[in-house]
Write an enzyme that holds these catalytic residues in place. Structure first.
Site, mmCIF file in Angstrom:
data_model
loop_
_atom_site.group_PDB
_atom_site.id
_atom_site.type_symbol
_atom_site.label_atom_id
_atom_site.label_comp_id
_atom_site.label_asym_id
_atom_site.label_seq_id
_atom_site.Cartn_x
_atom_site.Cartn_y
_atom_site.Cartn_z
ATOM 1 N N ARG A 1 11.706 -2.259 10.981
ATOM 2 C CA ARG A 1 10.744 -1.896 12.030
ATOM 3 C C ARG A 1 10.609 -3.003 13.071
ATOM 4 O O ARG A 1 10.583 -4.180 12.720
ATOM 5 C CB ARG A 1 9.369 -1.629 11.388
ATOM 6 N N ARG B 1 -9.152 1.315 9.033
ATOM 7 C CA ARG B 1 -8.740 -0.058 9.264
ATOM 8 C C ARG B 1 -9.802 -0.846 10.016
ATOM 9 O O ARG B 1 -9.623 -2.039 10.281
ATOM 10 C CB ARG B 1 -7.474 -0.048 10.099
ATOM 11 N N LYS C 1 0.828 -1.212 0.000
ATOM 12 C CA LYS C 1 0.000 0.000 0.000
ATOM 13 C C LYS C 1 0.860 1.258 0.000
ATOM 14 O O LYS C 1 0.652 2.168 -0.799
ATOM 15 C CB LYS C 1 -0.904 0.048 1.250
ATOM 16 N N ARG D 1 -0.349 -9.414 13.143
ATOM 17 C CA ARG D 1 -0.934 -8.325 12.347
ATOM 18 C C ARG D 1 -1.814 -8.868 11.224
ATOM 19 O O ARG D 1 -2.825 -8.258 10.867
ATOM 20 C CB ARG D 1 0.181 -7.430 11.797
ATOM 21 N N ARG E 1 11.769 -5.749 4.401
ATOM 22 C CA ARG E 1 11.353 -4.334 4.368
ATOM 23 C C ARG E 1 12.315 -3.485 5.199
ATOM 24 O O ARG E 1 12.704 -3.860 6.283
ATOM 25 C CB ARG E 1 9.931 -4.175 4.913
#
Ligand code: ADP
Ligand code: ADP
Ligand code: ZN
Length: 214
Positions: A160, A88, A13, A171, A127
């Site tokens: 992260r 969300r 996203k 998640r 990531r």
């Protein structure tokens, strides 16, 4: 053009939102980036949000809804914006719709970036995020020019804390339970578009441009 990016954590996203921002010159608004900036700055909001983010849970709706509604009232949002990571939950979507109705407007489209869970787990370990400007990289699929340095602002890149495998699994569960119902919500409103997020970055963006127009 008022766009919502939907999809699981790590679906791409943010990556697509950055490209939309550049091509269509509308601001990319990421609630995750705003919350992380608050955590870095040590604000009261940041302290509250960190408790949830570290566990892979959503922060309570009341911590994010007003922040987003204030943001879309800013002058740079007049021509449109891309909401990434918001809404969300169904209550967040309802709150947003109400605020937009009061502004005399509505969402143009909600783009779902579809990626199966197994691919997400593999993607997330690679990531790397710039906590300074919000840019996102991947060690293999979207590497920065200089190793571990942000192309856009020169800051150091980070893995992260919530991108470890265990938290990513939580998640994903949270996504399926609390966020996926938004697909039906926007589907029923007739504004849902779906793109195949397993393709290469540029191919995914081609599909996005087909939806938004040249
Ligand atoms: P990702 O891009 O991987 O989906 P984000 O940066 O959007 O992650 O969000 C990171 C974390 O911030 C989420 O796991 C959640 O705890 C919190 N968060 C971000 N946006 C929202 C939101 N709209 N509602 C509740 N929590 C949110
Ligand atoms: P989200 O905002 O949905 O959490 P990101 O845009 O941060 O997702 O993407 C998650 C990771 O996957 C990042 O490291 C990003 O560089 C990488 N990525 C994004 N899109 C693709 C793609 N189409 N193919 C491979 N990797 C991708
Ligand atoms: Zn940066």
């Amino acid at each position: 053009m008022k766009i919502i990016m939907l999809g699981a954590p790590g679906a791409g996203k943010g990556t697509q939102a950055e490209k939309i921002e550049e091509k269509y010159q509308i601001p990319h608004i990421s609630t995750g980036d705003i919350l992380r900036a608050n955590i870095s700055a040590g604000t009261a909001l940041g302290k509250k949000a960190a408790e949830y983010i570290d566990q892979g849970l959503l922060v309570p709706d009341e911590l994010v809804v007003d922040l987003v509604v204030d943001r879309i009232h800013q002058p740079d949002c007049e021509k449109g914006y891309i909401l990434d990571g918001f809404p969300r939950t169904i209550p967040q979507a309802e709150y947003l719709d109400k605020a937009l109705a009061e502004m005399g407007t509505s969402i143009t489209c909600a783009i779902d970036v579809e990626v199966p869970d197994e691919s997400i787990i593999r993607r997330m370990s690679g990531r790397r995020a710039c906590l300074h400007c919000g840019a996102t990289y991947h060690v293999v699929f979207a590497a920065p020019e200089k190793e571990n340095i942000c192309d856009k602002c020169g800051s150091e890149l980070h893995l992260r804390d919530d991108d470890n495998e265990e938290t990513v699994r939580t998640r994903l569960q949270v996504y399926h339970r609390q966020t996926q119902p938004l697909l039906d919500y926007y589907g029923e409103k007739g504004v849902l578009k779906v793109v195949d997020g397993t393709k290469e970055l540029d191919e995914v963006f081609d599909s996005v441009v087909k939806i938004l127009g040249e």
